[in-house]
Design a protein around this motif. Structure first.
Motif, PDB file in Angstrom:
ATOM      1  N   GLU A 211      -5.023   4.473  80.941  1.00 36.64           N
ATOM      2  CA  GLU A 211      -5.546   3.955  82.203  1.00 36.64           C
ATOM      3  C   GLU A 211      -5.602   5.039  83.281  1.00 36.64           C
ATOM      4  O   GLU A 211      -6.275   4.873  84.304  1.00 36.64           O
ATOM      5  CB  GLU A 211      -4.701   2.782  82.697  1.00 36.64           C
ATOM      6  N   GLU A 212      -4.890   6.155  83.080  1.00 35.42           N
ATOM      7  CA  GLU A 212      -4.876   7.231  84.072  1.00 35.42           C
ATOM      8  C   GLU A 212      -6.070   8.167  83.966  1.00 35.42           C
ATOM      9  O   GLU A 212      -6.318   8.973  84.870  1.00 35.42           O
ATOM     10  CB  GLU A 212      -3.592   8.050  83.930  1.00 35.42           C
ATOM     11  N   VAL A 213      -6.817   8.107  82.871  1.00 31.51           N
ATOM     12  CA  VAL A 213      -7.917   9.057  82.695  1.00 31.51           C
ATOM     13  C   VAL A 213      -9.151   8.564  83.442  1.00 31.51           C
ATOM     14  O   VAL A 213      -9.331   7.357  83.672  1.00 31.51           O
ATOM     15  CB  VAL A 213      -8.240   9.283  81.204  1.00 31.51           C
ATOM     16  N   ALA A 214     -10.013   9.493  83.810  1.00 27.93           N
ATOM     17  CA  ALA A 214     -11.232   9.149  84.536  1.00 27.93           C
ATOM     18  C   ALA A 214     -12.216   8.444  83.621  1.00 27.93           C
ATOM     19  O   ALA A 214     -12.531   8.939  82.527  1.00 27.93           O
ATOM     20  CB  ALA A 214     -11.853  10.408  85.114  1.00 27.93           C
ATOM     21  N   ALA A 215     -12.701   7.300  84.036  1.00 29.73           N
ATOM     22  CA  ALA A 215     -13.633   6.523  83.224  1.00 29.73           C
ATOM     23  C   ALA A 215     -14.983   7.221  83.127  1.00 29.73           C
ATOM     24  O   ALA A 215     -15.437   7.878  84.069  1.00 29.73           O
ATOM     25  CB  ALA A 215     -13.801   5.131  83.819  1.00 29.73           C
ATOM     26  N   GLY A 216     -15.610   7.082  81.967  1.00 31.66           N
ATOM     27  CA  GLY A 216     -16.973   7.548  81.778  1.00 31.66           C
ATOM     28  C   GLY A 216     -17.164   9.038  81.811  1.00 31.66           C
ATOM     29  O   GLY A 216     -18.246   9.513  82.176  1.00 31.66           O
ATOM     30  N   THR A 217     -16.154   9.817  81.374  1.00 33.40           N
ATOM     31  CA  THR A 217     -16.248  11.277  81.529  1.00 33.40           C
ATOM     32  C   THR A 217     -16.094  12.068  80.230  1.00 33.40           C
ATOM     33  O   THR A 217     -16.211  13.292  80.262  1.00 33.40           O
ATOM     34  CB  THR A 217     -15.198  11.776  82.535  1.00 33.40           C
ATOM     35  N   TYR A 218     -15.849  11.427  79.109  1.00 31.04           N
ATOM     36  CA  TYR A 218     -15.559  12.167  77.876  1.00 31.04           C
ATOM     37  C   TYR A 218     -16.693  12.021  76.870  1.00 31.04           C
ATOM     38  O   TYR A 218     -17.191  10.927  76.608  1.00 31.04           O
ATOM     39  CB  TYR A 218     -14.236  11.698  77.258  1.00 31.04           C
ATOM     40  N   SER A 219     -17.062  13.140  76.267  1.00 28.56           N
ATOM     41  CA  SER A 219     -18.120  13.131  75.252  1.00 28.56           C
ATOM     42  C   SER A 219     -17.572  12.910  73.846  1.00 28.56           C
ATOM     43  O   SER A 219     -18.324  12.543  72.937  1.00 28.56           O
ATOM     44  CB  SER A 219     -18.897  14.447  75.293  1.00 28.56           C
ATOM     45  N   PHE A 220     -16.273  13.136  73.652  1.00 26.89           N
ATOM     46  CA  PHE A 220     -15.616  12.939  72.355  1.00 26.89           C
ATOM     47  C   PHE A 220     -14.259  12.298  72.608  1.00 26.89           C
ATOM     48  O   PHE A 220     -13.474  12.819  73.408  1.00 26.89           O
ATOM     49  CB  PHE A 220     -15.440  14.281  71.633  1.00 26.89           C
ATOM     50  N   VAL A 221     -13.991  11.183  71.953  1.00 25.11           N
ATOM     51  CA  VAL A 221     -12.717  10.478  72.103  1.00 25.11           C
ATOM     52  C   VAL A 221     -12.125  10.241  70.722  1.00 25.11           C
ATOM     53  O   VAL A 221     -12.803   9.703  69.831  1.00 25.11           O
ATOM     54  CB  VAL A 221     -12.885   9.130  72.828  1.00 25.11           C
ATOM     55  N   ALA A 222     -10.866  10.632  70.527  1.00 25.52           N
ATOM     56  CA  ALA A 222     -10.171  10.404  69.262  1.00 25.52           C
ATOM     57  C   ALA A 222      -8.978   9.493  69.500  1.00 25.52           C
ATOM     58  O   ALA A 222      -8.095   9.828  70.298  1.00 25.52           O
ATOM     59  CB  ALA A 222      -9.704  11.724  68.656  1.00 25.52           C
ATOM     60  N   GLU A 223      -8.966   8.341  68.856  1.00 28.98           N
ATOM     61  CA  GLU A 223      -7.835   7.414  68.945  1.00 28.98           C
ATOM     62  C   GLU A 223      -6.905   7.721  67.783  1.00 28.98           C
ATOM     63  O   GLU A 223      -7.231   7.461  66.621  1.00 28.98           O
ATOM     64  CB  GLU A 223      -8.338   5.967  68.897  1.00 28.98           C
ATOM     65  N   CYS A 224      -5.745   8.272  68.080  1.00 33.12           N
ATOM     66  CA  CYS A 224      -4.808   8.739  67.054  1.00 33.12           C
ATOM     67  C   CYS A 224      -3.476   8.014  67.110  1.00 33.12           C
ATOM     68  O   CYS A 224      -2.507   8.456  66.482  1.00 33.12           O
ATOM     69  CB  CYS A 224      -4.576  10.242  67.210  1.00 33.12           C
ATOM     70  N   ALA A 225      -3.408   6.924  67.856  1.00 33.22           N
ATOM     71  CA  ALA A 225      -2.141   6.229  68.055  1.00 33.22           C
ATOM     72  C   ALA A 225      -1.960   5.041  67.122  1.00 33.22           C
ATOM     73  O   ALA A 225      -0.833   4.614  66.868  1.00 33.22           O
ATOM     74  CB  ALA A 225      -2.023   5.764  69.504  1.00 33.22           C
ATOM     75  N   GLY A 226      -3.056   4.471  66.630  1.00 32.90           N
ATOM     76  CA  GLY A 226      -2.938   3.318  65.740  1.00 32.90           C
ATOM     77  C   GLY A 226      -2.547   2.045  66.450  1.00 32.90           C
ATOM     78  O   GLY A 226      -1.767   1.250  65.931  1.00 32.90           O
TER      79      GLY A 226
END
Length: 326
Positions: A211-226
């Motif tokens: 929730e702390e990251v800026a919305a709509g700003t990343y071109s690549f997102v990796a979900e590694c938490a499961g």
């Protein structure tokens, strides 16, 4: 040989078991090192008694079965822990995890690396380059995971990268993002020691919550938490036309509000395991100094400490990889 075998309730018993012997096309390894994996924490309770787990390992060839030309005893190898048929279309393409006859090493299909000896197919043995510390054979697998995630999401130079979860999978993904020339790498993890590790692996920003990251700003997102709840958060963080790769292991249903992903036209993909070529790429990166595996090591343990190591992993008291020297 001595091995840690599954007993009751997902705990391990250290005991003597018969030495394995290699069959046709197989190699007998003296295990040099084996890593403890977060997915094993989730899987071990489902394993039947007697299973020898451990899928992140390598070792020295000490026995060679029939029909195994070109191999020599004394060779140090990393193990790709998916023993496939070698004949189907999936094997031909290198996507060995999708072989219909695949046997998963350390997960009931074949004995794993929490033992002094293990048998693997010759096709699953990836020789280490000269000069690589044999103990690093156990780190080829986790770095191959990170490489596969990067390739699945077509990570390229100049990408703004968000990695959610800074366990081993997240850390190796960060390492490859840095290697691929990402412009910005943000790592998210609620655990302080993991955030610190992410910074040392190349993250340019670390935060405790997605929730702390800026919305709509990343071109690549990796979900590694499961965590099943994170897909929506990944979509929120992504910019239009971004690539999202889900790599964390979860067996729980994943709620997903697709309208935001639809309007952004994001691509959502999934990454599991790796290819033999990716294993060889990791070995070459170790040998050439392009990837340093040493920072991934938190500490070493012996067979008698397997249960305690898993407890530490489950309680997130280690910032990186715990390795076994059996």
């Amino acid at each position: 040989m001595r091995a840690a075998v599954i007993a009751s309730g997902g705990r391990y018993e250290i005991t003597e078991v018969p030495d394995p012997s290699p069959g046709p096309g197989e190699l007998l390894l003296r295990v040099t090192a084996c890593g403890f994996c977060g997915s094993d924490v989730k899987a071990r309770a489902a394993m039947p008694a007697g299973v020898i787990m451990g899928h992140e390992f390598g070792g020295e060839i000490v026995g060679i079965g029939p029909d195994t030309a070109g191999w020599r005893e004394g060779t140090q190898v990393a193990v790709l822990p998916a023993l496939s048929c070698g004949k189907c279309e999936w094997c031909a393409s290198g996507r060995v995890i999708h072989c219909p006859r695949v046997r998963l090493v350390g997960l009931g299909g074949s004995g794993g690396g929490f033992a002094q000896l293990a048998v693997v197919t010759a096709a699953a043995a990836i020789p280490l380059a000269p000069g690589i510390d044999p103990l690093y054979s156990a780190l080829v697998e986790p770095f191959a995971v990170g490489l596969h995630i990067a390739r699945t999401g077509h990570l390229t130079e100049g990408d703004d990268v968000l990695v959610v979860g800074a366990g081993t999978v997240g850390l190796t993904t960060i390492a490859w993002a840095r290697r691929h020339g990402a412009r910005r790498i943000t790592a998210v993890d609620p655990v302080a020691i993991r955030r610190s590790a992410a910074a040392s692996f190349g993250a340019t920003e670390v935060v405790g919550s997605v929730e702390e990251v800026a919305a709509g700003t990343y071109s690549f997102v990796a979900e590694c938490a499961g965590r099943a709840s994170l897909l929506d958060a990944c979509v929120t963080a992504a910019r239009p036309r971004a690539r999202i790769v889900m790599a964390g292991v979860t067996i729980e249903p994943t709620p997903f509000a697709s309208v935001t992903a639809l309007m952004k036209e994001v691509s959502v993909g999934f990454a599991v395991y790796y290819t033999p070529e990716e294993f060889r790429t990791v070995v070459d990166a170790f040998a050439g100094g392009r990837i340093d595996p040493e920072p991934l090591i938190a500490r070493w343990v012996g067979l008698s400490e397997v249960n305690e190591a898993f407890d530490d992993l489950a309680n997130v008291t280690a910032s990186a990889k715990i390795l076994l020297r059996p």
